[in-house]
Write a protein that holds these residues in place. Structure first.
Motif, PDB file in Angstrom:
ATOM      1  N   ASP A  52     -11.535   5.913   1.199  1.00  0.00           N
ATOM      2  CA  ASP A  52     -11.125   4.831   2.554  1.00  0.00           C
ATOM      3  C   ASP A  52     -10.016   4.165   2.045  1.00  0.00           C
ATOM      4  OD1 ASP A  52     -12.940   5.997   4.131  1.00  0.00           O
ATOM      5  OD2 ASP A  52     -14.421   4.380   3.840  1.00  0.00           O
ATOM      6  N   VAL A  53      -9.914   3.569   0.597  1.00  0.00           N
ATOM      7  CA  VAL A  53      -8.899   2.511   0.486  1.00  0.00           C
ATOM      8  C   VAL A  53      -7.532   3.359   0.193  1.00  0.00           C
ATOM      9  CG1 VAL A  53      -8.126   1.487  -1.565  1.00  0.00           C
ATOM     10  CG2 VAL A  53     -10.485   1.335  -0.904  1.00  0.00           C
ATOM     11  N   GLN A  54      -7.859   4.650  -0.129  1.00  0.00           N
ATOM     12  CA  GLN A  54      -6.464   5.503  -0.316  1.00  0.00           C
ATOM     13  C   GLN A  54      -5.961   5.725   1.040  1.00  0.00           C
ATOM     14  OE1 GLN A  54      -7.682   8.695  -2.519  1.00  0.00           O
ATOM     15  NE2 GLN A  54      -6.417   8.335  -4.266  1.00  0.00           N
ATOM     16  N   HIS A  55      -6.748   6.043   1.939  1.00  0.00           N
ATOM     17  CA  HIS A  55      -6.147   6.305   3.468  1.00  0.00           C
ATOM     18  C   HIS A  55      -5.736   4.900   3.985  1.00  0.00           C
ATOM     19  CE1 HIS A  55      -6.569   6.589   7.805  1.00  0.00           C
ATOM     20  NE2 HIS A  55      -6.151   8.003   7.619  1.00  0.00           N
ATOM     21  N   LEU A  56      -6.424   3.961   3.877  1.00  0.00           N
ATOM     22  CA  LEU A  56      -5.729   2.616   4.147  1.00  0.00           C
ATOM     23  C   LEU A  56      -4.419   2.244   3.664  1.00  0.00           C
ATOM     24  CD1 LEU A  56      -6.402   0.273   5.899  1.00  0.00           C
ATOM     25  CD2 LEU A  56      -7.575  -0.794   4.038  1.00  0.00           C
ATOM     26  N   VAL A  57      -4.143   2.409   2.341  1.00  0.00           N
ATOM     27  CA  VAL A  57      -2.936   2.381   1.529  1.00  0.00           C
ATOM     28  C   VAL A  57      -1.785   2.987   2.278  1.00  0.00           C
ATOM     29  CG1 VAL A  57      -1.500   2.702  -0.582  1.00  0.00           C
ATOM     30  CG2 VAL A  57      -3.824   1.478  -0.372  1.00  0.00           C
TER      31      VAL A  57
END
Lengths: 176, 176
Positions: free
Chosen positions: A156-161
DNA sequence: AGCGATTAAATCGTTTGCGATATAAATACG
DNA sequence: CGTATTTATATCGCAAACGATTTAATCGCT
């Protein structure tokens, strides 16, 4: 900061007074307005999230005796030490008018060294002191707190970034 | 004016230590470091995107003769006129120490009125002047530019906004 | 009614951000 | 060469963000 601000409203409707005062531009009920409103939310969402990071880190920063921009600057130096002021500026989207005073404060605190390059006396090379690097350990602690607090999966974090970087690049591209 | 002799200009030779100075903090190759790096990336991605919005809006703001925070404040007032300073603060995550000077400038420009409430003399009610409301017309133009620049689908924007709000809420929750 | 606690805004001091400009070093070129 | 131009950093002034404190009005409790 942000654009059209979603006010905490009890009822989401426009008051009659506002309507007749012309407080809202005509045509903002259209489908395009939906996109405009969404844009506002994105802009404001980013503002809010940034604000939240600021507020979240502040007490942790305070224990380390530094501010949030100073923290970001140290992070950049942890990733790559010995950068020029202009290199840091490129990374952080800041210029010497902002960085010079900030770096002087970090220097006074004994966290970085500022030294003119021998090859080119115009350039100033910024490098971490032992103390500054030691503070990096504390920074890892800070991040551990942040990560634990977030409760998000790495994916999720990766996608958000990625999405945020996409927005940023588009804004930069559109701004020229 | 002299550069205030911040740094030795002539004898500045880079030490061997500086040249070889390592780039990465010790002990950060672990799996945990992956998460830590990601966190800093998220924090930095939000920082960057926020900067990008700022820079993107600035030239548009300049044409209106106001700054970005002033613009946001006017937007909040366009959505709901006659707010107290503290209401505005709640919406914008600002307090009177920031808002009072800003609102005074808007008042000097003739865009808002500041008036003590009759019911409660502690409160100051902010309302738009005709001129301030007129400026609101230019604001939809600005928003249109922003949306065109973004080139994102509504779904993508919506998803991004939700994720950002989620991060923001988690940070607020974790910070207490 | 009286008085301490609370609330709203303002004020102060420091850091940050940025446009405009200045200064000094390096480079280009005639 | 030497001088004009460019480049890197620094300085200045103003707006903004924010913690801490102040002032004034209102509230709450006895």
């Amino acid at each position: 900061m942000a654009m059209s601000v979603p006010l905490p409203q009890k009822d989401g409707r426009m008051s009659e007074k506002n309507k007749q005062q012309g407080l809202v531009t005509e045509g903002c009920e259209s489908e395009e307005f939906q996109r405009l409103a969404l844009d506002s939310h994105l802009c404001f969402a980013i503002y809010k999230a940034n604000h939240a990071f600021n507020r979240f880190y502040k007490p942790l920063m305070k224990e380390l005796g530094i501010t949030y921009p100073q923290y970001i600057t140290l992070l950049a130096l942890l990733e790559k030490d010995g950068q020029r002021v202009s290199d840091l500026g490129e990374t952080l989207f800041l210029e010497s008018n902002t960085l010079t005073p900030l770096l002087k404060r970090l220097e006074e605190m004994g966290l970085v060294k500022r030294k003119r390059s021998a090859k080119d006396e115009r350039q100033v090379i910024i490098s971490l002191t032992a103390q500054g690097r030691a503070l990096g350990q504390g920074i890892c602690e800070v991040q551990r707190c942040a990560v634990d607090g977030l409760e998000m999966s790495m994916d999720d974090v990766q996608h958000l970034v990625r999405e945020l970087n996409r927005v940023q690049e588009m804004l930069v591209k559109a701004g020229r």
